[in-house]
Design an enzyme around this catalytic site. Sequence first.
Site, short mmCIF file in Angstrom:
data_model
loop_
_atom_site.label_atom_id
_atom_site.label_comp_id
_atom_site.label_asym_id
_atom_site.label_seq_id
_atom_site.Cartn_x
_atom_site.Cartn_y
_atom_site.Cartn_z
N ASN A 60 0.84 -1.21 0.00
CA ASN A 60 0.00 0.00 0.00
C ASN A 60 0.87 1.25 0.00
O ASN A 60 0.57 2.23 -0.70
CB ASN A 60 -0.95 0.00 1.21
N LEU B 249 -4.15 1.99 18.04
CA LEU B 249 -3.74 3.29 18.56
C LEU B 249 -4.48 3.62 19.84
O LEU B 249 -5.63 3.23 20.03
CB LEU B 249 -4.02 4.39 17.53
N HIS C 216 -8.65 -1.43 5.82
CA HIS C 216 -8.99 -2.72 6.42
C HIS C 216 -9.46 -3.67 5.32
O HIS C 216 -10.28 -3.27 4.47
CB HIS C 216 -10.10 -2.54 7.47
C1 GRF Z 1 -3.24 -4.94 4.00
O1 GRF Z 1 -3.89 -6.11 3.61
C2 GRF Z 1 -4.16 -4.08 4.83
O2 GRF Z 1 -5.50 -4.26 4.51
C3 GRF Z 1 -3.90 -4.54 6.22
O3 GRF Z 1 -2.53 -4.85 6.25
C4 GRF Z 1 -2.09 -5.23 4.95
C5 GRF Z 1 -0.87 -4.43 4.62
O4 GRF Z 1 -0.24 -4.85 3.44
N1 GRF Z 1 -4.28 -3.50 7.15
P1 GRF Z 1 0.98 -4.03 2.86
O5 GRF Z 1 2.05 -3.97 3.95
O6 GRF Z 1 0.51 -2.68 2.45
O7 GRF Z 1 1.46 -4.85 1.69
#
Ligand code: GRF
Length: 206
Positions: free
Chosen positions: A19, A98, A114
Amino acid sequence: MSANAPCRLGVLVSGSGTNLQAIIDRIESGEIRAEIACVISNRADAYALTRAARHGIPVVVHENSSFSDRRSYDAATVEILRRHEVDLVILAGFMRILTDVMVNAFPNAIMNIHPALLPSFQGLHAQQQALDYGVRYSGCTVHFVDCGTDTGPIIMQSVVPVEQDDTEETLSARIQKAEHQTFAAAIKLFVEGKIRVDGRRVRISD
Ligand code: GRF
């Protein structure tokens, strides 16, 4: 946040950082007018740190073990974010809940992604929870963070179909593609000043 300066993001991570990468790519392409002021990881081995360093983004490793309790950890995090003059905090796979210390320091300015359609399947292993329940559709949710677990006001959601033979891994991979688009879209709206929070409802202006 001043009117002409790009919005400054502080991105908190614990893992692979796909992400984070999606956000970096969209900032570099000019799609999102923002700057990542710092990436903070609570794990020294998070691959997200390598991704940030490759793009010349300042990184801070801020490990859980150096703090006696969650509130003092958060107070130190707030100090780092303030030092980097962060306007918006992004939780991009940050595996900690948090406390009020963080939430009150950045009211309606902390976003989380999420991997389920909230309020269904909160907490860990949301994709497996969705499979176990037998839903035909799941997806992802971007929301502001409050003091609960995955309970804050919802900004955007994307729906992803569940296939008959899905495993936690295959469903997670399909949802992650949607996460990258949805998170970026929500951040773009925020930096363009198009989001207003009205109680639990998030109003988006065009
Ligand atoms: C994602 O699946 C997000 O939904 C969850 O943690 C994961 C993070 O993945 N909160 P990345 O580290 O961004 O690859």
